[in-house]
Design an enzyme around this catalytic site. Structure first.
Site, PDB file in Angstrom:
ATOM      1  N   CYS A 165       9.491  -7.735  17.622  1.00 42.73           N
ATOM      2  CA  CYS A 165       8.217  -7.013  17.716  1.00 42.73           C
ATOM      3  C   CYS A 165       7.537  -6.984  16.347  1.00 42.73           C
ATOM      4  O   CYS A 165       7.188  -8.033  15.817  1.00 42.73           O
ATOM      5  CB  CYS A 165       8.417  -5.638  18.332  1.00 42.73           C
ATOM      6  SG  CYS A 165       6.867  -4.904  18.928  1.00 42.73           S
ATOM      7  N   HIS A 222      10.626  -7.222  23.338  1.00 47.35           N
ATOM      8  CA  HIS A 222      11.853  -6.535  22.913  1.00 47.35           C
ATOM      9  C   HIS A 222      13.042  -7.087  23.694  1.00 47.35           C
ATOM     10  O   HIS A 222      13.257  -6.693  24.846  1.00 47.35           O
ATOM     11  CB  HIS A 222      11.731  -5.026  23.167  1.00 47.35           C
ATOM     12  CG  HIS A 222      10.823  -4.329  22.214  1.00 47.35           C
ATOM     13  ND1 HIS A 222      11.252  -3.812  21.016  1.00 47.35           N
ATOM     14  CD2 HIS A 222       9.498  -4.058  22.271  1.00 47.35           C
ATOM     15  CE1 HIS A 222      10.241  -3.257  20.376  1.00 47.35           C
ATOM     16  NE2 HIS A 222       9.159  -3.397  21.117  1.00 47.35           N
ATOM     17  N   GLU A 245      16.091  -6.336  23.391  1.00 45.51           N
ATOM     18  CA  GLU A 245      17.046  -5.262  23.679  1.00 45.51           C
ATOM     19  C   GLU A 245      16.629  -4.444  24.897  1.00 45.51           C
ATOM     20  O   GLU A 245      17.442  -3.682  25.427  1.00 45.51           O
ATOM     21  CB  GLU A 245      17.207  -4.359  22.445  1.00 45.51           C
ATOM     22  CG  GLU A 245      16.092  -3.383  22.179  1.00 45.51           C
ATOM     23  CD  GLU A 245      14.880  -3.965  21.490  1.00 45.51           C
ATOM     24  OE1 GLU A 245      13.995  -3.182  21.100  1.00 45.51           O
ATOM     25  OE2 GLU A 245      14.803  -5.214  21.337  1.00 45.51           O
TER      26      GLU A 245
END
Length: 217
Positions: free
Chosen positions: A89, A197, A199
């Site tokens: 990001c 993202h 994650e």
């Protein structure tokens, strides 16, 4: 293998660390050591470096610069030693030459380009761009190995108001569409970055992280 996730007061550090730990298990990399750290020496010695980031470009750059020796340690590990690097990001956006969010701010200038505001072709499309999108491949890359792309592919989670406008088209690996093309994955040598993202991107994100852990640029 050691992975340093840089802690400079910005980013989803806990969720990033958990995702990297899970991806390491799924890739049968039991010896992988995932460490969230603000220690430049640990970053310099790590086998791989990850730079998360959430918020405004200028704030993140200032936060990174405020950690004594961190930018220099990252440069030693990534630019001089050629270790694999992943920006996430705003951590990806900091790779640019400049960020044009509420002014003009210097980036790390590791991947030439500017970070500019998203301008969808349809003015009804909301900013920030937030939600799940598929990715379109611009070129092959190890981080996308075995990741289903295209309209029927896996989805990645985005939340951002600015995009990476790369100076060189070959540095863009994958794009998403939000009223126009938005760079989703960039790569330049041993340096890579995702606008989304990983994650938070479930199957796609874990596979990409797993690919990063095995990447030998």
């Amino acid at each position: 293998m050691s992975v340093a996730i840089v802690d400079y007061g910005s980013g989803n550090l806990h969720s990033a660390a958990k995702a990297f730990e899970r991806a390491a298990r799924e890739e049968n990399l039991a010896s992988a050591s995932i460490k969230v750290t603000s220690d430049p020496d640990i970053v310099r010695r790590a086998d791989r470096v990850v730079l998360p980031g959430v918020g405004a470009f200028a704030d993140c750059k200032a936060g990174l610069a405020a950690v004594p020796g961190m930018i220099e340690a990252m440069g030693d590990a990534v630019l001089k030693q050629g270790k694999p690097f992943l920006g996430i990001c705003v951590g990806m956006q900091l790779l640019a030459t400049r960020g044009l969010e509420n002014g003009v701010f210097e980036g790390l200038d590791w991947v030439p380009g500017d970070v500019v505001r998203i301008s969808p072709s349809d003015p009804a499309m909301k900013i920030p761009h937030m939600g799940w999108n598929t990715l379109g491949r611009r070129r092959d890359h190890a981080l996308l190995a075995d990741v289903p792309l295209g309209a029927s592919g896996l989805h990645a989670y985005f939340v951002h108001s600015y995009r990476f406008a790369a100076s060189h088209a070959e540095d863009i690996v994958a794009e998403t569409d939000y009223g126009g093309a938005v760079a989703a994955l960039i790569a330049h040598g041993n340096i890579a970055g995702t606008q989304f993202h990983p994650e938070k991107s479930q199957t796609l994100g874990l596979k990409l992280i797993g690919n990063f852990l095995r990447w030998s640029p």
